[in-house]
Design a protein around this motif. Structure first.
Motif, PDB file in Angstrom:
ATOM      1  N   THR B 122       0.831  -1.203   0.000  1.00  0.00           N
ATOM      2  CA  THR B 122       0.000   0.000   0.000  1.00  0.00           C
ATOM      3  C   THR B 122       0.866   1.254   0.000  1.00  0.00           C
ATOM      4  O   THR B 122       0.543   2.238  -0.682  1.00  0.00           O
ATOM      5  CB  THR B 122      -0.892   0.072   1.257  1.00  0.00           C
ATOM      6  OG1 THR B 122      -1.011  -1.237   1.796  1.00  0.00           O
ATOM      7  CG2 THR B 122      -2.243   0.639   0.939  1.00  0.00           C
ATOM      8  N   ALA B 123       1.943   1.215   0.775  1.00  0.00           N
ATOM      9  CA  ALA B 123       2.807   2.395   0.859  1.00  0.00           C
ATOM     10  C   ALA B 123       3.391   2.711  -0.512  1.00  0.00           C
ATOM     11  O   ALA B 123       3.409   3.872  -0.935  1.00  0.00           O
ATOM     12  CB  ALA B 123       3.920   2.162   1.879  1.00  0.00           C
ATOM     13  N   ASN B 124       3.845   1.678  -1.223  1.00  0.00           N
ATOM     14  CA  ASN B 124       4.411   1.914  -2.546  1.00  0.00           C
ATOM     15  C   ASN B 124       3.352   2.408  -3.524  1.00  0.00           C
ATOM     16  O   ASN B 124       3.627   3.282  -4.357  1.00  0.00           O
ATOM     17  CB  ASN B 124       5.076   0.640  -3.084  1.00  0.00           C
ATOM     18  CG  ASN B 124       6.445   0.435  -2.456  1.00  0.00           C
ATOM     19  OD1 ASN B 124       7.098   1.398  -2.054  1.00  0.00           O
ATOM     20  ND2 ASN B 124       6.870  -0.805  -2.350  1.00  0.00           N
ATOM     21  N   GLU B 125       2.146   1.875  -3.411  1.00  0.00           N
ATOM     22  CA  GLU B 125       1.066   2.347  -4.286  1.00  0.00           C
ATOM     23  C   GLU B 125       0.746   3.808  -3.986  1.00  0.00           C
ATOM     24  O   GLU B 125       0.578   4.619  -4.890  1.00  0.00           O
ATOM     25  CB  GLU B 125      -0.193   1.489  -4.086  1.00  0.00           C
ATOM     26  CG  GLU B 125      -0.090   0.136  -4.770  1.00  0.00           C
ATOM     27  CD  GLU B 125      -1.172  -0.843  -4.305  1.00  0.00           C
ATOM     28  OE1 GLU B 125      -1.109  -2.011  -4.705  1.00  0.00           O
ATOM     29  OE2 GLU B 125      -2.071  -0.415  -3.530  1.00  0.00           O
ATOM     30  N   THR B 126       0.685   4.110  -2.683  1.00  0.00           N
ATOM     31  CA  THR B 126       0.435   5.497  -2.286  1.00  0.00           C
ATOM     32  C   THR B 126       1.515   6.415  -2.853  1.00  0.00           C
ATOM     33  O   THR B 126       1.214   7.488  -3.391  1.00  0.00           O
ATOM     34  CB  THR B 126       0.423   5.625  -0.751  1.00  0.00           C
ATOM     35  OG1 THR B 126      -0.487   4.668  -0.225  1.00  0.00           O
ATOM     36  CG2 THR B 126      -0.003   7.014  -0.318  1.00  0.00           C
ATOM     37  N   ALA B 127       2.771   5.966  -2.727  1.00  0.00           N
ATOM     38  CA  ALA B 127       3.878   6.776  -3.250  1.00  0.00           C
ATOM     39  C   ALA B 127       3.689   7.013  -4.743  1.00  0.00           C
ATOM     40  O   ALA B 127       3.853   8.140  -5.225  1.00  0.00           O
ATOM     41  CB  ALA B 127       5.218   6.092  -2.970  1.00  0.00           C
TER      42      ALA B 127
END
Ligand SMILES: Nc1ncnc2c1ncn2[C@@H]1O[C@H](COP(=O)(O)OP(=O)(O)OP(=O)(O)O)[C@@H](O)[C@H]1O
Ligand SMILES: [Mg+2]
Lengths: 224, 253
Positions: B122-127
């Motif tokens: 999720t963090a990478n997608e958010t980024a």
């Protein structure tokens, strides 16, 4: 005067020296780990906002930097055993003594490197909701470590050289091995020159390793 | 949204903020202007308690930040409570303060991952989403040193947004930029304002203030001397000091 390096091959001299070298390397390595650990704790502690912690760390620094290593080793090995009945083995006393002494210097390296990092980095971390220590370990220290490497190389080299003092508290390291041999055959020049070369090689290795580490860390990001 | 009451701040004996009162509403864009040394940055930095205050109170969404009342005494709140409050407040600095040892993506994901707000995926997608939003999708694997100033500042905005803040504070976000790079950062900020983000912006970009501000706060010598809609401030300010200041800024740029 004629030099006779053939002496190395007589009376098991070379194996004896190599054994000493191995002890030197082992003791230095253990002391180095201890000194990094102590250096980190004392370095961070000296910047603590709690007065008692920072003064404790300042006292540690003042004491271990302000007294001769040889005296500290004597206190640890003979002093503790005779007056307090704390009988450390020579190797343990040696590693502790070297590590605590060098840790004082490492703490200054740690503190200097951390303080050289722009304070905006801490502010950025804190403004993102990270705690002081999370920012310290994830943001500040990774950058500070790069700056610590060159002075650490100096300190580790000094540590290796200082390990020769352990001969005085009966640790069978390189210097003591050499002393034992020359006491027998009086070949001072050959034997001491040999161990000088051994020390030199170890220290050269340390500086090469650290330079490699520096390069590796630099490729992974910061060039500044 | 943000409520500042009777705020006083000293550096030693230097009184830098004097009895500041200011309320900022949900979704409002407030621009703070004023001469150098008037206390704009200090006021902004008090809003997420990067600067301790000596008296008064600041609250965000009705919760105090920094100082709390306990048994009738004014004291600093525990660190974990302060960190929680700061998650709601994003901050963008004049000199970016990106983490130089981390890639652009890692700069953005560090805080959500460290605080366990998101898993790695999720963090990478958010980024990625945030980078697309600030127009930097192709620079996720770059390091800060490889970016231009304008790109750095857009990454800094994305990094702050990753924590899903309810308010964004900007301290002269374009002052360290070459003139031709200012536009790209202002555009990202305008986009954010249009989406309804509550924003407090210290800037010398009067164009941004005119176009985007709901209200303009004018500071001088540690005090708020005037607060009003931008057209009032720029065309018909009530304070002589505002006129003098604006005259200086507008004739120099
Ligand atoms: N860390 C500090 N220690 C002591 N005094 C400070 C500190 N930071 C700021 N000041 C003083 O506080 C006052 C307000 O400073 P501040 O940075 O808030 O002004 P500013 O309005 O942001 O100015 P600028 O437009 O130059 O950024 C100034 O007189 C400044 O000298
Ligand atoms: Mg400022």
């Amino acid at each position: 005067m004629t030099l006779d390096f053939g002496i190395l091959l007589q009376d098991e001299n070379l194996p004896l020296l190599l054994q000493g070298l191995w002890v030197t390397i082992r003791m230095t390595f253990l002391a180095l780990i201890l000194s990094c650990f102590i250096g980190l704790v004392i370095g961070l502690g000296s910047m603590s906002k709690y007065k008692w912690i920072s003064s404790l760390c300042a006292t540690y620094l003042a004491w271990f930097r302000g007294t001769p290593l040889l005296v500290q080793l004597m206190l640890l090995y003979y002093g503790l055993a005779i007056s307090l009945n704390i009988d450390l083995t020579a190797s343990l006393a040696g590693v502790l003594g070297l590590g605590m002494y060098s840790g004082a210097y490492v703490s200054e390296i740690v503190r200097g490197a951390i303080q050289s990092i722009d304070r905006g980095q801490m502010e950025a971390g804190r403004s993102l909701g990270l705690s002081h220590w999370q920012t310290m370990f994830k943001v500040i220290l990774p950058q500070a470590i790069r700056r610590m490497l060159p002075p650490l190389a100096n300190e580790f080299i000094a540590l290796t050289k200082n390990s020769s003092l352990l001969s005085v508290i009966t640790v069978a390291e390189l210097m003591r091995a050499a002393n034992t041999i020359v006491a027998d055959n009086y070949k001072y020049f050959e034997i001491y020159l040999t161990i000088a070369v051994f020390y030199f090689v170890v220290n050269y290795g340390i500086s090469v390793l650290i330079r490699l580490l520096e390069r590796k860390l630099n490729v992974e990001g910061v060039r500044s | 949204m943000i409520e500042i009451t009777n705020l006083d701040k000293y550096y030693g004996s230097h009184h830098v903020l004097k009895d500041i009162n200011l309320t900022i509403g949900q979704g409002e864009v407030v621009v703070i202007i004023g001469p150098s040394g008037s206390g704009k940055s200090t006021l902004l930095r008090c809003m997420n308690y990067l600067e301790p205050i000596q008296s008064g109170q600041i609250s965000i969404e009705n919760q105090p930040i920094g100082m709390i009342e306990q048994n009738g005494k004014h004291k600093e709140m525990p660190e974990n409570q302060l960190n929680k409050m700061r998650e709601k407040v994003g901050m963008v600095f004049q000199n970016f303060n990106l983490f130089p040892h981390l890639s652009v993506r890692e700069n953005i994901t560090l805080s959500p991952l460290t605080l366990g707000k998101m898993n790695k995926k999720t963090a990478n997608e958010t980024a990625s989403t945030l980078l697309a939003k600030v127009g930097l999708s192709d620079r996720a694997d770059a390091y800060p040193d490889q970016l231009s100033g304008g790109q750095k500042q857009r990454v800094a905005i994305a990094r702050a947004l990753a924590m899903k803040p309810h308010v964004m504070l900007f301290d002269e976000p374009t002052s360290a930029l070459d003139p031709e790079l200012i536009g790209e950062v202002l555009d990202a900020m305008k986009e954010l304002a249009r989406e309804g983000m509550t924003m407090v912006v210290v800037t010398h970009e009067m164009g941004f203030a005119k176009d985007m501000a709901d209200r303009v706060v004018v500071m001088d010598q540690g005090q708020i001397i005037e607060v009003d809609k931008p057209d009032v401030i720029f065309q018909n300010p009530s304070q002589e000091r505002t006129k003098t200041f604006l005259h200086k800024v507008l004739t120099h740029t």
